[in-house]
Design an enzyme around this catalytic site. Sequence first.
Site: not given
Ligand code: NAD
Length: 250
Positions: A144, A157
Site C-alpha cells: 500500500s 495497517y
Molecule cells: P477488500 O476488503 O475489498 O478485499 C479483501 C479480500 O481479502 C476479501 O475478499 C476478504 O475476504 C479477503 N481476506 C481477508 N482476510 C482473509 C484471510 N485471512 N484469508 C483469505 N482471504 C482473506 O479489499 P481491497 O481494497 O480489494 O484490498 C485488497 C488488498 O489491497 C489488501 O491487501 C489491501 O490492504 C490493499 N490495498 C487496498 C487499497 C484500497 O484503497 N482499497 C489501497 C492500498 C492497498
Amino acid sequence: MTGVLEGKVALVTGAGAGIGRAAALAFAAAGAHVVVADIDEEGGAATAQAIAQSGGEANFERVDVTNAADVNALIARTVEQFGRLDCAHNNAGVLGTVAPLIDSPDDNFDRVMDVNVKGVWLCLKAEIRQMLTQGGGAIVNTASSAGVKGSPTLPAYSASKHAVVGLTKSVALAYARDGIRVNAVCPGYVDTDLLDRLFAGEPERKERERLGTLLGRFGSAEEIAATVVWLCSDAASLMTAHALPVGTVV
Ligand code: NAD
C-alpha cells in the site's frame, strides 16, 4: 494484455472481492488458469463464476491465509491439479481499526499483522518452495502507499504494509538467481469496499481525500490488476524487488 500469460497457472489470494477479484479476472483474460483463493466462500465462488462466464478458466479454493496448513494445502492442491504455479498475487488483507495509536486496541494490531504480514509470509514460503522446484516464477504482493509512508489513523495497517515491503525486497534478493521475481504494488486509494470502510460515515472527508489525490480521482481495482498482470508477465522480466506506487506519489 490478452494472451501474455497463456497457459500459465496464477494464484490470487483475497480474490473474492475488490483488487483481488479484478486481478483474478485480469489473469484469466491474459490466458492464465486462475486459482481464486479467499476466506469468503461466497465472494470467491462468485469470482470464479465471473471468470467462467467470460470464457476463462478458474477454480475456487477456500483459504485462511493466516493458517499455515490451509496455505500449504492450497499450494499442494494447485500443483497436484495443474502441475505448477507460475504467478502468485498475495493480496488478501484487512484494514483493521481506523483510529490513532492510543485509541487502537491491541488485538487489532495482532489481527492486522496476522492477515497482512503472516499471511504473506506463509504464502511466500509455500510459493517459493514450489517455484524453486520448477525453476522460476513471478510473485506480486499487495502492499500500500501506507507501506512506504505513515498513516495517522492506521498505525497497525501502515506497520503491516511496511513489513510487506520489507518481506518483498528480502525474498526478491534471496531468490533472484533462481528465476523468481518478487515485487510489491503500493496502491493509493482504490475504489473498493475497503475504501468504504475507511471513510465510513465521513463522505466529506472521502471527497476531500479524492480531491487531494495525484490524479484527482481514486484508482480502480482494474487499474491495479493491470499492473499486477504486467509485473507477472515477461514484459517485466527485469523487474524485481520493487515496491511500486500505483496511482500515487510517495
Ligand atoms: P477488500 O476488503 O475489498 O478485499 C479483501 C479480500 O481479502 C476479501 O475478499 C476478504 O475476504 C479477503 N481476506 C481477508 N482476510 C482473509 C484471510 N485471512 N484469508 C483469505 N482471504 C482473506 O479489499 P481491497 O481494497 O480489494 O484490498 C485488497 C488488498 O489491497 C489488501 O491487501 C489491501 O490492504 C490493499 N490495498 C487496498 C487499497 C484500497 O484503497 N482499497 C489501497 C492500498 C492497498
